[in-house]
Design a protein around this motif. Structure first.
Motif, short mmCIF file in Angstrom:
data_model
loop_
_atom_site.label_atom_id
_atom_site.label_comp_id
_atom_site.label_asym_id
_atom_site.label_seq_id
_atom_site.Cartn_x
_atom_site.Cartn_y
_atom_site.Cartn_z
N PRO A 17 0.98 -1.35 -0.15
CA PRO A 17 -0.16 0.08 -0.02
C PRO A 17 0.89 1.28 -0.01
CG PRO A 17 0.33 -0.84 2.33
CD PRO A 17 1.06 -1.70 1.29
N ALA A 18 0.28 2.32 -0.04
CA ALA A 18 1.01 3.65 -0.15
C ALA A 18 1.33 4.00 1.28
CB ALA A 18 0.16 4.74 -0.83
N GLY A 19 0.43 3.50 2.13
CA GLY A 19 0.85 3.77 3.58
C GLY A 19 1.48 2.70 4.34
N HIS A 20 1.00 2.60 5.66
CA HIS A 20 1.94 1.49 6.50
C HIS A 20 1.02 0.37 6.50
CE1 HIS A 20 3.19 5.56 8.18
NE2 HIS A 20 4.35 4.92 8.06
N THR A 21 2.00 -0.63 7.14
CA THR A 21 1.23 -2.29 7.53
C THR A 21 1.44 -2.33 9.03
OG1 THR A 21 2.02 -3.00 5.08
CG2 THR A 21 1.45 -4.61 7.12
N TYR A 22 0.14 -2.62 9.45
CA TYR A 22 0.13 -3.08 10.93
C TYR A 22 0.01 -4.53 10.86
CZ TYR A 22 -0.89 1.88 11.72
OH TYR A 22 -0.96 3.36 12.04
N PHE B 278 -7.16 -1.51 18.00
CA PHE B 278 -6.33 -0.63 17.97
C PHE B 278 -5.67 -0.39 16.45
CE2 PHE B 278 -1.86 0.72 17.92
CZ PHE B 278 -1.81 1.80 18.65
N ALA B 279 -5.40 -1.50 15.59
CA ALA B 279 -5.15 -1.23 14.56
C ALA B 279 -6.13 -0.52 13.44
CB ALA B 279 -4.89 -2.67 13.61
N CYS B 280 -7.46 -0.83 13.70
CA CYS B 280 -8.54 -0.07 13.11
C CYS B 280 -8.47 1.29 13.23
CB CYS B 280 -9.93 -1.03 13.21
SG CYS B 280 -9.86 -2.47 12.50
N GLU B 281 -8.22 1.46 14.74
CA GLU B 281 -8.43 3.07 15.06
C GLU B 281 -6.89 3.91 14.51
OE1 GLU B 281 -8.17 2.66 19.17
OE2 GLU B 281 -10.30 2.09 19.64
N GLN B 282 -6.11 3.35 14.31
CA GLN B 282 -4.81 3.89 13.67
C GLN B 282 -4.75 3.97 12.30
OE1 GLN B 282 -2.68 5.54 15.94
NE2 GLN B 282 -4.13 4.77 17.42
N ALA B 283 -5.32 3.05 11.65
CA ALA B 283 -4.85 2.93 10.15
C ALA B 283 -5.86 4.06 9.48
CB ALA B 283 -5.23 1.58 9.57
N THR B 284 -5.05 4.25 8.47
CA THR B 284 -5.95 5.22 7.33
C THR B 284 -6.42 4.51 6.37
OG1 THR B 284 -3.90 5.89 6.05
CG2 THR B 284 -4.35 7.13 8.12
N LYS B 285 -6.94 4.84 5.24
CA LYS B 285 -7.55 4.41 4.13
C LYS B 285 -6.39 3.81 2.96
CE LYS B 285 -8.42 8.10 1.13
NZ LYS B 285 -9.26 8.73 0.11
N ASN B 286 -5.18 4.17 3.18
CA ASN B 286 -4.13 3.97 2.47
C ASN B 286 -3.14 3.11 3.44
OD1 ASN B 286 -4.50 5.67 0.29
ND2 ASN B 286 -3.69 7.32 1.49
N ASP B 287 -3.31 2.41 4.40
CA ASP B 287 -2.68 1.72 5.43
C ASP B 287 -3.56 0.17 5.11
OD1 ASP B 287 -1.33 3.57 6.49
OD2 ASP B 287 -2.29 3.81 8.00
N ARG B 288 -2.71 -0.85 5.58
CA ARG B 288 -3.02 -2.04 5.44
C ARG B 288 -2.86 -2.71 6.97
NH1 ARG B 288 0.50 -5.36 1.45
NH2 ARG B 288 2.35 -4.71 2.81
N ASP C 216 5.45 -2.36 9.44
CA ASP C 216 5.98 -1.20 10.01
C ASP C 216 5.43 -1.41 11.57
OD1 ASP C 216 6.59 0.05 7.70
OD2 ASP C 216 4.51 -0.07 7.13
N PHE C 217 4.23 -1.94 11.86
CA PHE C 217 3.85 -1.84 13.32
C PHE C 217 3.56 -3.04 13.82
CE2 PHE C 217 3.17 2.49 11.97
CZ PHE C 217 3.94 3.34 12.70
N TRP C 218 4.22 -3.69 14.84
CA TRP C 218 3.76 -5.07 15.42
C TRP C 218 2.84 -4.88 16.75
CZ3 TRP C 218 5.82 -9.68 13.17
CH2 TRP C 218 6.86 -9.44 12.39
#
Length: 434
Positions: A327-332, A401-411, A355-357
């Protein structure tokens, strides 16, 4: 512990009873289960396909089931483990067997077991139940997925008309051995004399070649006896019966699925006299095959991926699939595993993709603690200097938590165990039912 009574039994009661019945969760060997099989008089008259291997078994079973159902066959399919319900393990005509039928079948097997004065493991009980149900429903073909190994796995008490070996990698080493030579020998022992033996593994240990020769199986190996050629939106298959052109890409996502699909079609080629299928059956079956938890994308903004990858080989495939859908963003990562798995090896395969564990434990005695998982993440060279590692009480808390942090460009990728994926799926189903 007493068996559930006929009057008050429920599937939950039966499963609790079966889990406590045998002193060991896993005990390799065919003596006990074969004895009860004979007591039950289980003598299937329909073709049987055995599917073994370290990874890829579930996908091959799903494609076989889908294609054969499209061809009009009454298909019995036995797989394990399950994600949400035990009923997922046994399907007839793509439909899960209901609770009452399971309970009646377990009661019947328990009587036979007592007559033999022996005990059975949870998996052995389930394997006998699946075959009882397939015989009772007079299926046209049964697909049986090996639970662990092959040579001493309960499904190997049934003779296969075609056996499939998907891959050979290091897993369950405490039971199968600590080398690919030993593991390959255990897994290839599902092959039968003068019967098709389909092998998708290219790097064959010598033990497998020797076993094939000793057994006298009709051996078909990927890249030698069958294979595929990929195009942009289609692919061609070549195998024992020649070429099949312009096939649709499988509905199952991932770079390895064309190899799994080729393995499935090679098996069907060798069974064409027993179970003929048309090109339309193949096309429709490939596009309709589904299997939860195998690079299953359940959302796109952000992308949410469920994957039961729990060993380094499966994690390597997950890494390839993540790289192909970056994705363009980060991976949780929502990450939890069992203690008896190669945790460090899994982390090593995926450390460059995440990116985030978001780490937690799982509610099972075999679970690794979140603290232990974090120590293995550190050992793999991932520090928490930039706050990339978080600890949670359970997988659902990590996922929220992941859903709260992630934007539409994240995964968000949920992986590490059937338990990990199952917990998140159960939570999502609860939300949908409200």
């Amino acid at each position: 512990m007493n068996a559930p009574s006929r009057e008050s039994d429920s599937l939950v009661d039966w499963l609790t009873y079966l889990e406590a019945l045998h002193p060991k969760t896993i005990e390799m060997g065919l003596g006990r289960v074969n004895q009860v099989k004979l007591e039950l008089g289980l003598a299937p008259k329909f073709p049987i396909i055995l599917v073994g291997g370290t990874n890829g078994k579930g996908s091959v079973c799903a494609m076989l089931e889908s294609i054969l159902c499209c061809a009009g066959y009454q298909v019995g399919c036995y797989t394990s483990p399950h994600l949400l319900r035990y009923n997922e393990r046994v399907r007839i005509g793509k439909k899960e067997v209901d609770d009452e039928i399971f309970c009646n079948t377990f009661a019947k097997i328990n009587v036979a077991r007592k007559n033999c004065q022996t005990s059975l493991t949870f998996f052995e009980f389930g394997t006998l139940a699946a075959m009882c149900l397939f015989i009772q429903d007079e299926v046209d073909v049964a697909i049986l997925e090996v639970g662990l190994g092959g040579r001493l796995d309960a499904v190997n008490i049934f003779d296969a008309d075609c056996s499939i070996l998907t891959s050979i990698d290091l897993d369950h080493m405490e039971y199968l051995g600590d080398t690919r030579e030993k593991i390959g020998f255990e897994k290839a022992a599902i092959f039968r004399k003068n019967k098709p033996a389909i092998c998708a593994e290219i790097d064959l240990p010598d033990s497998v070649n020797q076993l094939v020769e000793n057994i006298g199986a009709n051996f078909y190996q990927f890249a030698k006896a069958f294979g595929f050629s990929k195009k942009d939106t289609q692919w061609d298959f070549w195998g024992p019966k020649g070429w099949r052109y312009s096939l649709p890409l499988p509905a199952l996502r991932g770079e390895k699925q064309l190899k799994n699909a080729s393995t499935c079609l090679a098996a069907l080629d060798t069974l064409s006299e027993l179970l003929p299928v048309s090109m339309n059956d193949v096309r429709q079956g490939l596009t309709e095959a589904v299997i939860p938890g195998r690079f299953q994308v359940i959302s796109t903004q952000p992308m949410i991926i469920l994957d039961v990858a729990h060993n380094p080989a499966a994690a390597s495939v997950l890494s390839e699939n993540l790289a192909a859908t970056k994705p363009a963003g980060h991976t949780y990562a929502v990450f939890a595993m069992l203690q008896d798995k190669d945790i460090f090896g899994v982390i090593q395969e995926l450390k460059n993709d995440i990116d985030f564990w978001l780490v937690s434990s799982i509610h099972t005695p075999r679970a690794a603690t979140a603290d232990y998982l974090i120590s293995e993440i550190h050992k793999a060279g991932i520090s928490n200097d930039k706050n990339v590692i978080y600890k949670f009480s359970d997988c659902v808390a990590a996922f929220v938590f992941a859903c709260e942090q992630a934007t539409k460009n994240d995964r968000i990728c949920i992986f590490g165990s059937f338990y990990t994926v199952g917990d998140v799926l159960r939570y999502l189903n609860t939300l949908q039912s409200k």
